[in-house]
Design a protein around this motif. Structure first.
Motif, PDB file in Angstrom:
ATOM      1  N   TYR A 144      51.916  40.312  -8.919  1.00  0.00           N
ATOM      2  CA  TYR A 144      51.204  40.702 -10.148  1.00  0.00           C
ATOM      3  C   TYR A 144      50.400  39.510 -10.660  1.00  0.00           C
ATOM      4  CZ  TYR A 144      55.014  44.192 -10.252  1.00  0.00           C
ATOM      5  OH  TYR A 144      55.929  45.151  -9.929  1.00  0.00           O
ATOM      6  N   THR A 148      46.413  39.239 -11.264  1.00  0.00           N
ATOM      7  CA  THR A 148      45.897  38.991 -12.609  1.00  0.00           C
ATOM      8  C   THR A 148      45.057  37.713 -12.645  1.00  0.00           C
ATOM      9  OG1 THR A 148      48.001  39.905 -13.340  1.00  0.00           O
ATOM     10  CG2 THR A 148      46.558  39.041 -15.041  1.00  0.00           C
ATOM     11  N   THR A 189      40.907  42.727 -11.398  1.00  0.00           N
ATOM     12  CA  THR A 189      42.024  42.620 -12.334  1.00  0.00           C
ATOM     13  C   THR A 189      41.990  43.748 -13.363  1.00  0.00           C
ATOM     14  OG1 THR A 189      42.021  40.225 -12.105  1.00  0.00           O
ATOM     15  CG2 THR A 189      43.142  41.116 -14.028  1.00  0.00           C
ATOM     16  N   VAL A 193      45.146  46.270 -13.918  1.00  0.00           N
ATOM     17  CA  VAL A 193      45.939  46.351 -15.145  1.00  0.00           C
ATOM     18  C   VAL A 193      45.774  47.713 -15.820  1.00  0.00           C
ATOM     19  CG1 VAL A 193      46.298  45.362 -17.442  1.00  0.00           C
ATOM     20  CG2 VAL A 193      45.891  43.857 -15.504  1.00  0.00           C
TER      21      VAL A 193
ATOM     22  N   VAL B  74      44.772  39.246 -21.961  1.00  0.00           N
ATOM     23  CA  VAL B  74      44.114  38.459 -20.909  1.00  0.00           C
ATOM     24  C   VAL B  74      42.687  38.124 -21.347  1.00  0.00           C
ATOM     25  CG1 VAL B  74      43.266  38.514 -18.525  1.00  0.00           C
ATOM     26  CG2 VAL B  74      45.518  39.439 -19.046  1.00  0.00           C
TER      27      VAL B  74
END
Lengths: 235, 248
Positions: A144, A148, A189, A193, B74
């Motif tokens: 993961y 990411t 990414t 996600v 993020v």
């Protein structure tokens, strides 16, 4: 003026070599070792591989540490080459690389933990099945994390591409390629996600865009150095 | 003859300051929006204090929202980087080393935020049965909560860094002469508030409830400086002939 072109050319060559050297441990760990160890969807086989090829697995971890260090050196060489184009953009590029280093170290810690669980170094009271489960958990956290992290693989390429595009001494097309590659990794990414259902579809294209993004600049820096005449005019 | 170009460069300088201020303000605004979404809205929809069953159920029911929270975090992480570099461009002329110090204090926390997001993601994956398949549902819930808690503990410690970078920022703003001094004071107060919050959590957990009420102070400075940068940019009247000489 000639001195300046010569210096530019030298920096470009150095950058090209660093780029190539950085790719070696990175590719070794992320592609070669991974392909030897991970059996997609088969936990028992993966764990078996880790124990049988323990040394290979360990070299995979080390290769990522080395990549992280080389990556910083690469960024600083590229900074030297491109800061004359736009200094604050060059700093942004370096910043996006610097922050990845501790991330890489932390992610690799999860891989070591996984190995240590399997070797019985920790969690000794657990049943073999549970140990396998926890070892897989830490391996997966590593996975993961790697996916990411791609958002940062992409982000540094965007200021890098802009700098190349504006530089006047590297072809604009190569700058555009870098930006495309950068956007590709960011999307990778993003999909992982938010829209996991489409991830396997999207990741095929982002790997391609990653190659389109970075291979031209490596080859160009190594082979051509910098365009002599143009940079003379620019300076 | 001489006055013309001088005045021009003075104006140019103010204009570039103004532009830098606006850019910084815009990044700040984005960071605040992303922060409110990820840390306040998503958390409030998902987390039910002291109720693991309800929390984990929410994560599965509102899975996309939970994922959006991770993604916003993020995103916030790299917006933070863009923000501090914009602030560096604006404030380096006030004091170069201090501005660099401010950047470093942000650089070190980006990777911490990243790892904390990873824990939240792992928590979701455990609940979805992607990992730890042999565990019973109750044990899975336990592990999922463990990783959620890792994230929370991490954030509580990370608050030290949320606070500490505001101190050099506040000092730079205070000394800048183109942003009101009171905003600098608010930023320093905010920095201290964040840090106190974190230290209380670690050292005196019994007082955490009490101290966390002052977290409003922590964000006050940040909200004010964001609005100032966005709306006013920089004070142009601050450029009296005497002071401008120092800048040019």
């Amino acid at each position: 003026m000639e001195d300046k072109t010569a210096a530019l050319k030298k920096n470009a060559r150095i950058a090209g070599w660093w780029y190539l050297i950085t790719m070696v441990p990175s590719g070794y760990g992320l592609a070669y070792v991974r392909s030897k160890i991970i059996v997609e969807g088969n936990v028992a086989a993966t764990i078996n591989n880790i124990l049988i090829h323990e040394f290979l697995f360990r070299t995979g971890i080390v290769s990522q540490f080395i990549t992280a260090i080389l990556f910083v050196l690469l960024a600083s060489v590229l900074y030297r080459l491109l800061k004359q184009v736009n200094e604050s953009q060059a700093k942004l590029m370096v910043a996006f690389v610097l922050v990845q280093v501790p991330m890489i170290f932390l992610i690799e810690t999860f891989n070591i933990t996984s190995l240590m669980i399997l070797k019985g170094n920790v969690l000794e009271a657990l049943q073999p099945g549970q140990k396998q489960d926890l070892a897989t958990l830490f391996l997966n956290i590593h996975e993961y994390g790697t996916i990411t992290l791609k958002v940062f693989w992409g982000l540094w390429l965007i200021p890098f591409g802009q700098l190349v595009y504006k530089s006047g001494f590297i072809p604009r097309l190569i700058g555009a390629c870098l930006i495309i590659g950068g956007i590709g990794w960011v999307l990778d990414t993003f999909t992982f996600v938010l829209f996991p259902g489409y991830y396997s579809f999207v990741s095929r294209y982002t790997v391609l865009s990653g190659a389109i993004g970075e291979l031209p600049i490596i080859l160009w820096l190594l082979i051509k150095g910098v365009k002599v005449q143009k940079s003379a005019i620019a300076s | 003859m001489e006055k013309g170009p001088k005045k021009n460069s003075m104006e140019q300088h103010i204009n570039s300051l103004k532009k830098n201020a606006r850019v910084a303000g815009l990044w700040y605004l984005l960071l605040v929006i992303v922060g409110i979404f990820g840390l306040l809205y998503v958390q409030s929809q998902i987390i039910v204090d002291g109720n693991a069953a309800a929390t984990t159920k929410n994560m599965l029911v509102h899975e996309f929202l939970f994922r959006a929270g991770i993604f916003s975090s993020v995103t916030g992480n790299f917006i933070f980087l863009l923000l501090v570099l914009a602030l560096y461009r604006l404030l380096k002329e006030v004091n170069g080393p201090q501005a660099k110090f401010m950047v470093v204090l942000v650089l070190v926390q980006v990777s911490i935020g990243f790892v904390l997001d990873l824990f939240n993601f792992t928590s979701l994956m455990i609940l979805k049965g992607d990992v730890l398949k042999s565990l019973t549902p109750a044990q899975k819930q336990d592990f999922a909560m463990l990783f959620l808690k890792f994230h929370d503990y991490g954030i509580a410690i990370l608050e030290v860094y949320w606070g500490i970078w505001l101190v050099p920022l506040g000092i730079l703003v205070y000394k800048s002469k183109f942003i009101p001094r009171i905003i600098g004071v608010l930023l320093i107060a905010g920095g201290i508030a964040y840090m106190s919050n974190s230290f209380t959590f670690l050292l005196f957990p019994a007082f955490e409830q009490f101290v966390s009420k002052f977290i409003v102070i922590a964000s006050l400075g940040e909200i004010v400086v964001m609005l100032w940068l966005l709306i006013k940019g920089v004070k142009s009247q601050a450029y009296k002939p005497g002071t401008i000489a120092e800048y040019l």
